[in-house]
Design a protein around this motif. Structure first.
Motif, PDB file in Angstrom:
ATOM      1  N   GLU A 158       0.846  -1.194   0.000  1.00  0.00           N
ATOM      2  CA  GLU A 158       0.000   0.000   0.000  1.00  0.00           C
ATOM      3  C   GLU A 158       0.884   1.248   0.000  1.00  0.00           C
ATOM      4  N   SER A 159       1.602   1.434  -1.093  1.00  0.00           N
ATOM      5  CA  SER A 159       2.589   2.517  -1.168  1.00  0.00           C
ATOM      6  C   SER A 159       1.966   3.895  -1.027  1.00  0.00           C
ATOM      7  N   GLN A 160       0.663   4.020  -1.341  1.00  0.00           N
ATOM      8  CA  GLN A 160       0.005   5.321  -1.239  1.00  0.00           C
ATOM      9  C   GLN A 160      -0.053   5.822   0.198  1.00  0.00           C
ATOM     10  N   LEU A 161       0.153   4.935   1.165  1.00  0.00           N
ATOM     11  CA  LEU A 161       0.120   5.332   2.578  1.00  0.00           C
ATOM     12  C   LEU A 161       1.428   5.957   3.031  1.00  0.00           C
ATOM     13  N   PHE A 162       2.452   5.873   2.192  1.00  0.00           N
ATOM     14  CA  PHE A 162       3.761   6.370   2.609  1.00  0.00           C
ATOM     15  C   PHE A 162       3.713   7.860   2.936  1.00  0.00           C
ATOM     16  N   HIS A 163       3.008   8.625   2.118  1.00  0.00           N
ATOM     17  CA  HIS A 163       2.946  10.059   2.373  1.00  0.00           C
ATOM     18  C   HIS A 163       2.298  10.358   3.719  1.00  0.00           C
ATOM     19  N   GLU A 164       1.260   9.619   4.061  1.00  0.00           N
ATOM     20  CA  GLU A 164       0.620   9.814   5.360  1.00  0.00           C
ATOM     21  C   GLU A 164       1.569   9.446   6.492  1.00  0.00           C
ATOM     22  N   LEU A 165       2.408   8.459   6.239  1.00  0.00           N
ATOM     23  CA  LEU A 165       3.360   8.020   7.254  1.00  0.00           C
ATOM     24  C   LEU A 165       4.388   9.101   7.561  1.00  0.00           C
ATOM     25  N   THR A 183      12.878   9.897  14.984  1.00  0.00           N
ATOM     26  CA  THR A 183      14.315   9.947  15.245  1.00  0.00           C
ATOM     27  C   THR A 183      15.076   9.264  14.122  1.00  0.00           C
ATOM     28  N   TRP A 184      14.585   8.129  13.678  1.00  0.00           N
ATOM     29  CA  TRP A 184      15.206   7.392  12.569  1.00  0.00           C
ATOM     30  C   TRP A 184      15.191   8.236  11.306  1.00  0.00           C
ATOM     31  N   VAL A 185      14.070   8.868  11.026  1.00  0.00           N
ATOM     32  CA  VAL A 185      13.931   9.706   9.831  1.00  0.00           C
ATOM     33  C   VAL A 185      14.908  10.879   9.878  1.00  0.00           C
ATOM     34  N   LEU A 186      14.981  11.558  11.019  1.00  0.00           N
ATOM     35  CA  LEU A 186      15.867  12.712  11.136  1.00  0.00           C
ATOM     36  C   LEU A 186      17.335  12.310  11.041  1.00  0.00           C
ATOM     37  N   VAL A 233       6.492  14.291   9.928  1.00  0.00           N
ATOM     38  CA  VAL A 233       7.909  14.650  10.074  1.00  0.00           C
ATOM     39  C   VAL A 233       8.437  15.468   8.893  1.00  0.00           C
ATOM     40  N   GLU A 234       7.600  15.759   7.920  1.00  0.00           N
ATOM     41  CA  GLU A 234       8.065  16.478   6.732  1.00  0.00           C
ATOM     42  C   GLU A 234       8.681  17.827   7.081  1.00  0.00           C
ATOM     43  N   ARG A 235       7.978  18.601   7.899  1.00  0.00           N
ATOM     44  CA  ARG A 235       8.488  19.934   8.242  1.00  0.00           C
ATOM     45  C   ARG A 235       9.787  19.834   9.038  1.00  0.00           C
ATOM     46  N   ALA A 236       9.847  18.902   9.986  1.00  0.00           N
ATOM     47  CA  ALA A 236      11.057  18.745  10.800  1.00  0.00           C
ATOM     48  C   ALA A 236      12.250  18.381   9.918  1.00  0.00           C
ATOM     49  N   VAL A 237      12.018  17.538   8.914  1.00  0.00           N
ATOM     50  CA  VAL A 237      13.099  17.165   7.987  1.00  0.00           C
ATOM     51  C   VAL A 237      13.581  18.386   7.212  1.00  0.00           C
ATOM     52  N   PHE A 238      12.643  19.155   6.679  1.00  0.00           N
ATOM     53  CA  PHE A 238      13.042  20.332   5.897  1.00  0.00           C
ATOM     54  C   PHE A 238      13.798  21.339   6.760  1.00  0.00           C
ATOM     55  N   VAL A 239      13.265  21.607   7.958  1.00  0.00           N
ATOM     56  CA  VAL A 239      13.907  22.606   8.823  1.00  0.00           C
ATOM     57  C   VAL A 239      15.297  22.141   9.234  1.00  0.00           C
ATOM     58  N   GLU A 289      15.360  13.611  -1.609  1.00  0.00           N
ATOM     59  CA  GLU A 289      16.267  12.457  -1.610  1.00  0.00           C
ATOM     60  C   GLU A 289      16.125  11.661  -0.320  1.00  0.00           C
ATOM     61  N   THR A 290      15.924  12.380   0.775  1.00  0.00           N
ATOM     62  CA  THR A 290      15.756  11.720   2.076  1.00  0.00           C
ATOM     63  C   THR A 290      14.525  10.827   2.078  1.00  0.00           C
ATOM     64  N   PHE A 291      13.413  11.339   1.584  1.00  0.00           N
ATOM     65  CA  PHE A 291      12.177  10.562   1.606  1.00  0.00           C
ATOM     66  C   PHE A 291      12.254   9.362   0.659  1.00  0.00           C
ATOM     67  N   ILE A 292      12.964   9.522  -0.446  1.00  0.00           N
ATOM     68  CA  ILE A 292      13.175   8.391  -1.341  1.00  0.00           C
ATOM     69  C   ILE A 292      13.988   7.312  -0.634  1.00  0.00           C
ATOM     70  N   LYS A 293      15.025   7.738   0.076  1.00  0.00           N
ATOM     71  CA  LYS A 293      15.868   6.778   0.782  1.00  0.00           C
ATOM     72  C   LYS A 293      15.077   6.105   1.901  1.00  0.00           C
ATOM     73  N   ILE A 294      14.237   6.859   2.589  1.00  0.00           N
ATOM     74  CA  ILE A 294      13.410   6.280   3.652  1.00  0.00           C
ATOM     75  C   ILE A 294      12.478   5.216   3.076  1.00  0.00           C
ATOM     76  N   TYR A 295      11.862   5.534   1.949  1.00  0.00           N
ATOM     77  CA  TYR A 295      10.945   4.581   1.312  1.00  0.00           C
ATOM     78  C   TYR A 295      11.673   3.294   0.926  1.00  0.00           C
ATOM     79  N   ARG A 296      12.856   3.462   0.352  1.00  0.00           N
ATOM     80  CA  ARG A 296      13.610   2.294  -0.100  1.00  0.00           C
ATOM     81  C   ARG A 296      14.155   1.459   1.056  1.00  0.00           C
TER      82      ARG A 296
END
Length: 214
Positions: free
Chosen positions: A24-31, A79-82, A35-41, A59-66
């Motif tokens: 269900e890859s469409q759920l990735f964005h909701e996941l 914490t893992w994402v950051l 943390v999107e804003r925290a990653v950008f900041v 690039e970060t979100f692509i790597k997280i997905y993969r």
């Protein structure tokens, strides 16, 4: 109650990850939305360039997905994402050779980080009515951005993203003691720049947050 909420949050995250991994890859964005804003900041704090921060965030979100399958739940998902975001940002800096990496400061005793400057115990304690002044908000943002990268990062994670000491240490790949030391030094630097400004903005009767009578 707080721990129960935390457990529920982790369980929901684990369930969402399992669904994404199941197809269900469409759920990735909701996941990643929380943390999107925290990653950008964090990346903007590190790279000092909005376009670069946006590119590296992607690039970060692509790597997280993969690499989502490698998340084991041993730390918070955020914490893992950051941690991944910071590593991607550092890799970008090395690739572009925009500036040399700063040497890490020696690790001092953990207790040395428990002290905060007397005149301004914590820059977050600035009265709300003062922060309503656009000039002061702009000064605060500039003061944080003027910090050396290793101190800018720790202020972002601890005081703005509100990660605890150990979570911040995990993201930065340093010890909890080093987090305390860097935060103390960062707040000292911010104090030197902000206290004169706060004195100029604040009425005499409301200067109690400076820690002494003026």
């Amino acid at each position: 109650m707080t721990s129960e909420i935390s457990i529920q949050g982790r369980e929901a995250t684990a369930a969402a990850i399992a669904r994404v991994l199941a197809g269900e890859s469409q759920l990735f964005h909701e996941l990643i939305r929380p943390v999107e804003r925290a990653v950008f900041v964090l990346l903007y704090t590190l790279l000092r360039n909005e376009t670069d921060a946006e590119d590296v965030a992607q690039e970060t979100f692509i790597k997280i997905y993969r690499n989502l399958h490698s998340f084991r739940g041993e730390s918070k998902f955020s914490t893992w994402v950051l941690s991944i975001a910071r590593n991607e940002g550092l890799a970008w800096l090395r690739k572009r050779a925009s500036r040399p990496e700063e040497p890490l400061e020696p690790v001092l005793e953990d207790s040395s980080g428990d002290f905060t400057p007397a005149l301004l115990t914590d820059w977050r304690e600035v009265p709300p009515e003062a922060l309503e002044r656009k000039e002061l908000r702009d000064c605060l943002c500039r003061a944080i951005l003027h910090l050396p990268p290793i101190y800018r990062e720790v202020v972002q994670l601890r005081d703005i993203d509100e990660l605890d000491v150990q979570e911040t240490a995990n993201v930065l790949g340093i010890t909890a003691g080093s987090v305390k030391v860097r935060l103390h030094r960062a707040r000292t630097m911010l104090q030197k720049e902000l206290v004169p400004l706060l004195k100029a903005f604040a009425p005499v009767a409301k200067r109690k947050w400076f820690g002494r009578r003026v």
